[in-house]
Design an enzyme around this catalytic site. Structure first.
Site, PDB file in Angstrom:
ATOM      1  N   ARG A  16       0.809  -1.222   0.000  1.00 21.96           N
ATOM      2  CA  ARG A  16       0.000   0.000   0.000  1.00 21.96           C
ATOM      3  C   ARG A  16       0.844   1.274   0.000  1.00 21.96           C
ATOM      4  O   ARG A  16       0.324   2.366  -0.215  1.00 21.96           O
ATOM      5  CB  ARG A  16      -0.949  -0.003   1.202  1.00 21.96           C
ATOM      6  CG  ARG A  16      -2.202  -0.836   0.964  1.00 21.96           C
ATOM      7  CD  ARG A  16      -3.151  -0.793   2.142  1.00 21.96           C
ATOM      8  NE  ARG A  16      -2.736  -1.684   3.209  1.00 21.96           N
ATOM      9  CZ  ARG A  16      -3.352  -1.788   4.378  1.00 21.96           C
ATOM     10  NH1 ARG A  16      -4.419  -1.035   4.624  1.00 21.96           N
ATOM     11  NH2 ARG A  16      -2.932  -2.631   5.297  1.00 21.96           N
ATOM     12  N   LYS A  23       8.446  -1.154   2.835  1.00 22.23           N
ATOM     13  CA  LYS A  23       7.818  -0.206   3.754  1.00 22.23           C
ATOM     14  C   LYS A  23       8.705   0.120   4.943  1.00 22.23           C
ATOM     15  O   LYS A  23       8.851   1.297   5.315  1.00 22.23           O
ATOM     16  CB  LYS A  23       6.477  -0.753   4.234  1.00 22.23           C
ATOM     17  CG  LYS A  23       5.793   0.138   5.261  1.00 22.23           C
ATOM     18  CD  LYS A  23       4.376  -0.295   5.550  1.00 22.23           C
ATOM     19  CE  LYS A  23       4.293  -1.628   6.226  1.00 22.23           C
ATOM     20  NZ  LYS A  23       2.906  -1.946   6.631  1.00 22.23           N
ATOM     21  N   GLN A  72      11.540 -15.209   7.574  1.00 24.56           N
ATOM     22  CA  GLN A  72      10.250 -15.870   7.378  1.00 24.56           C
ATOM     23  C   GLN A  72      10.204 -16.371   5.930  1.00 24.56           C
ATOM     24  O   GLN A  72      10.135 -15.566   4.997  1.00 24.56           O
ATOM     25  CB  GLN A  72       9.107 -14.890   7.642  1.00 24.56           C
ATOM     26  CG  GLN A  72       7.726 -15.513   7.545  1.00 24.56           C
ATOM     27  CD  GLN A  72       6.625 -14.503   7.869  1.00 24.56           C
ATOM     28  OE1 GLN A  72       6.883 -13.320   8.071  1.00 24.56           O
ATOM     29  NE2 GLN A  72       5.386 -14.978   7.916  1.00 24.56           N
ATOM     30  N   THR A  78       1.345 -13.290  10.704  1.00 24.20           N
ATOM     31  CA  THR A  78       2.124 -12.840  11.863  1.00 24.20           C
ATOM     32  C   THR A  78       2.564 -14.012  12.730  1.00 24.20           C
ATOM     33  O   THR A  78       3.646 -13.971  13.332  1.00 24.20           O
ATOM     34  CB  THR A  78       1.298 -11.864  12.699  1.00 24.20           C
ATOM     35  OG1 THR A  78       0.032 -12.461  13.022  1.00 24.20           O
ATOM     36  CG2 THR A  78       1.050 -10.577  11.928  1.00 24.20           C
ATOM     37  N   GLY A 138     -10.463  -4.953  16.912  1.00 28.11           N
ATOM     38  CA  GLY A 138     -10.976  -6.025  17.750  1.00 28.11           C
ATOM     39  C   GLY A 138     -11.166  -5.556  19.180  1.00 28.11           C
ATOM     40  O   GLY A 138     -10.290  -4.905  19.752  1.00 28.11           O
ATOM     41  N   ARG A 335      30.395  21.858   0.789  1.00 30.63           N
ATOM     42  CA  ARG A 335      30.259  20.506   0.265  1.00 30.63           C
ATOM     43  C   ARG A 335      31.105  19.540   1.094  1.00 30.63           C
ATOM     44  O   ARG A 335      31.838  19.957   2.006  1.00 30.63           O
ATOM     45  CB  ARG A 335      30.662  20.506  -1.215  1.00 30.63           C
ATOM     46  CG  ARG A 335      29.674  21.261  -2.096  1.00 30.63           C
ATOM     47  CD  ARG A 335      30.225  21.512  -3.482  1.00 30.63           C
ATOM     48  NE  ARG A 335      30.619  20.268  -4.149  1.00 30.63           N
ATOM     49  CZ  ARG A 335      31.314  20.241  -5.275  1.00 30.63           C
ATOM     50  NH1 ARG A 335      31.698  21.367  -5.865  1.00 30.63           N
ATOM     51  NH2 ARG A 335      31.631  19.078  -5.817  1.00 30.63           N
ATOM     52  N   TYR A 368      34.985  30.238  -5.252  1.00 31.83           N
ATOM     53  CA  TYR A 368      34.950  28.777  -5.208  1.00 31.83           C
ATOM     54  C   TYR A 368      36.307  28.283  -4.751  1.00 31.83           C
ATOM     55  O   TYR A 368      37.337  28.563  -5.379  1.00 31.83           O
ATOM     56  CB  TYR A 368      34.625  28.175  -6.577  1.00 31.83           C
ATOM     57  CG  TYR A 368      34.870  26.680  -6.608  1.00 31.83           C
ATOM     58  CD1 TYR A 368      34.021  25.815  -5.921  1.00 31.83           C
ATOM     59  CD2 TYR A 368      35.971  26.142  -7.269  1.00 31.83           C
ATOM     60  CE1 TYR A 368      34.258  24.445  -5.911  1.00 31.83           C
ATOM     61  CE2 TYR A 368      36.217  24.777  -7.269  1.00 31.83           C
ATOM     62  CZ  TYR A 368      35.358  23.930  -6.590  1.00 31.83           C
ATOM     63  OH  TYR A 368      35.601  22.589  -6.571  1.00 31.83           O
ATOM     64  N   ASN A 379      43.262  36.188   3.976  1.00 36.66           N
ATOM     65  CA  ASN A 379      42.046  36.772   3.410  1.00 36.66           C
ATOM     66  C   ASN A 379      42.025  36.515   1.912  1.00 36.66           C
ATOM     67  O   ASN A 379      42.937  36.916   1.182  1.00 36.66           O
ATOM     68  CB  ASN A 379      41.987  38.274   3.676  1.00 36.66           C
ATOM     69  CG  ASN A 379      40.629  38.858   3.309  1.00 36.66           C
ATOM     70  OD1 ASN A 379      39.694  38.805   4.100  1.00 36.66           O
ATOM     71  ND2 ASN A 379      40.504  39.409   2.108  1.00 36.66           N
ATOM     72  N   ARG A 442      48.912  38.710 -15.329  1.00 31.49           N
ATOM     73  CA  ARG A 442      47.855  39.229 -16.181  1.00 31.49           C
ATOM     74  C   ARG A 442      48.478  39.973 -17.349  1.00 31.49           C
ATOM     75  O   ARG A 442      49.633  40.425 -17.289  1.00 31.49           O
ATOM     76  CB  ARG A 442      46.938  40.158 -15.383  1.00 31.49           C
ATOM     77  CG  ARG A 442      47.628  41.399 -14.823  1.00 31.49           C
ATOM     78  CD  ARG A 442      46.729  42.140 -13.844  1.00 31.49           C
ATOM     79  NE  ARG A 442      47.374  43.355 -13.352  1.00 31.49           N
ATOM     80  CZ  ARG A 442      47.041  43.967 -12.230  1.00 31.49           C
ATOM     81  NH1 ARG A 442      46.082  43.457 -11.481  1.00 31.49           N
ATOM     82  NH2 ARG A 442      47.641  45.068 -11.859  1.00 31.49           N
TER      83      ARG A 442
END
Length: 457
Positions: A16, A23, A72, A78, A138, A335, A368, A379, A442
């Protein structure tokens, strides 16, 4: 009171649930369903915990060490499930029967059942509950001495409850305690006397009664302890109750949860005193958080360890570690294997993975850092990148202590920056920078005069 054997029936497929996942393996606040009764039994001091599985799967891979497995062989009810566990049952030991899909049972409830059973000297004790609307449960019919005479079914058909019996509010929960020897004897005599051809555990009760033995009843006053899960709707209902318990326990221990309705905390999460959990926060898995922290709002932390005095607004952490007084976010992503040492910072829109950020060092914003080791009191300027992957292998970047990197610096690993060094803005660092040096990498700037005029038609 003895250390009972606890048998947990978990062999059903749970069709179900409409799921490929069995389950009892569906998650409930960070644990699979089956782990909830297992944990309760262990906390109750069970001498042995036995889980009844079916031959199609391997629950032992999901259970704690020391839990025993019984298989089982066929889905025959049961009673057949408990029969499969008989080799684990000592005749001289109290046996408690639980269901793997009834997760909210507690150690205290198990203790109370065992004590009531052993004090009564009954052969079997049925845990019962009283409901305002017993529905199709019951009904438990007691005799003049208060012991169980029988359980009558509410459904229509031969042997159904009388109108007077339908007025009974006490019902069977499906949780039992037995004398080991009495249970083994009754299991040997079980017969599949029903249309389904199955062996029902409740059928051992009339056998014990017919043999002149006493069946006691133990009333559980909190009916939420015995709620079962048959589908995803019931799982959601049980989750609300389990989550409320977790919140209540943490708040009584000194944690401030400002909006419990919007906060999700798994069962195995630990949080220190005077930590504040803001709205919209999810704390999952094996997460531990120290004292005096500020977590959230809208933060998710999974399988991570945080020290004392840590601040984490609007961020996402997975398998990360933040030592005392670290500052994360807003909008940071840590991460796996990101480790920020004491007083370190990962600021706004910073992503860090598999890296060590040294004591007092800062990665303030828009950077990153992957596969890197950064020393103390360094820094990192805005928009710094460690280019750690060459298309085939990952390489590490090593940046020393007291380093100052300027904005828009890229480190092409493997590369090392010595203590006290600097980098110039816009540099792509492909070679090591010695200690106390300035790394400039650069192109020279060239200005073309009157360029705008040249572009005119």
């Amino acid at each position: 009171m003895s250390a009972p054997t606890v048998v947990i029936i978990a062999a059903g497929e749970g069709t179900r649930m409409r799921s490929k996942l069995p389950k009892v393996l569906h998650p409930l606040c960070g644990r699979p369903l089956i782990l909830w009764p297992v944990t309760a039994a262990q906390e109750a001091g069970a001498g042995k915990v036995v889980v009844v599985d079916n031959p199609k799967r391997r629950l032992e891979d999901r259970l704690p060490d020391g839990v025993e497995i019984a298989v089982q062989p066929e889905p025959n009810g049961t009673g057949g499930a408990v029969q499969a566990a008989t080799e684990h049952i000592d005749p001289d030991t109290t046996v408690v029967i639980l269901a793997g899909d009834v997760p909210l049972i507690t150690a205290a409830a198990i203790d109370a059942l065992v004590k009531a059973h052993e004090d009564s000297e009954a052969a079997g004790t049925m845990a019962t509950m009283e409901l305002d609307d017993p529905g199709q449960y019951g009904r438990v019919v007691r005799d003049k001495t208060g012991n169980v005479e029988k359980v009558v079914e509410a459904k229509s058909g031969e042997g159904d409850a009388t109108p007077e019996q339908l007025e009974i509010r006490e019902v069977n929960t499906g949780i039992y305690a037995f004398q080991g020897a009495a249970l083994l004897d009754a299991l040997d005599r079980l017969e599949p006397d029903n249309a389904q051809g199955e062996l029902y555990l409740p059928d051992v009760l009339p056998q014990l009664k017919a043999a002149g033995k006493t069946i006691a009843a133990h009333l559980i006053t909190d009916h939420t302890l015995t709620l079962g899960v048959n589908d995803r709707v019931q799982l959601a209902e049980v989750r609300q109750i389990a989550q409320q318990r977790i919140h209540d326990e943490l708040q009584r221990a000194g944690v401030a949860i400002l909006d419990p309705k919007s906060t999700h905390i798994d069962a195995d999460v630990t949080i220190g005193q005077d930590t504040v959990v803001e709205p919209g926060t999810s704390l999952k898995g094996n997460t531990s958080i120290g004292a005096d922290c500020a977590i959230g709002p809208h933060t998710t932390i999974i399988d991570s360890q945080l020290g004392d005095g840590v601040s984490v607004p609007h961020s996402y952490l997975v398998s990360a570690r933040v030592d005392d007084f670290g500052t994360i976010g807003p909008f940071a992503y840590l991460r796996p294997d990101a480790h920020l040492h004491q007083n370190a910072k990962a600021g706004a829109f910073v992503e860090i993975k598999n890296s060590n950020i040294g004591r007092g060092s800062k990665v303030p914003h828009l950077s990153y850092i992957g596969d890197a080791d950064i020393g103390e009191n360094t820094n990192i300027g805005a928009s710094n990148i460690t280019a750690n992957y060459d298309g085939r292998k990952k390489h590490r970047t090593r940046i020393g202590s007291n380093v100052r990197t300027s904005v828009d610096t890229a480190f092409v690993a493997p590369v090392e920056v010595g203590d006290g060094a600097f980098t110039a803005a816009g540099s792509v660092i492909t070679e090591d920078v010695p200690a106390n040096a300035l790394g400039v990498a650069r192109a020279r700037q060239t200005n073309i005069a009157d360029y705008a005029d040249r572009r005119k038609p």
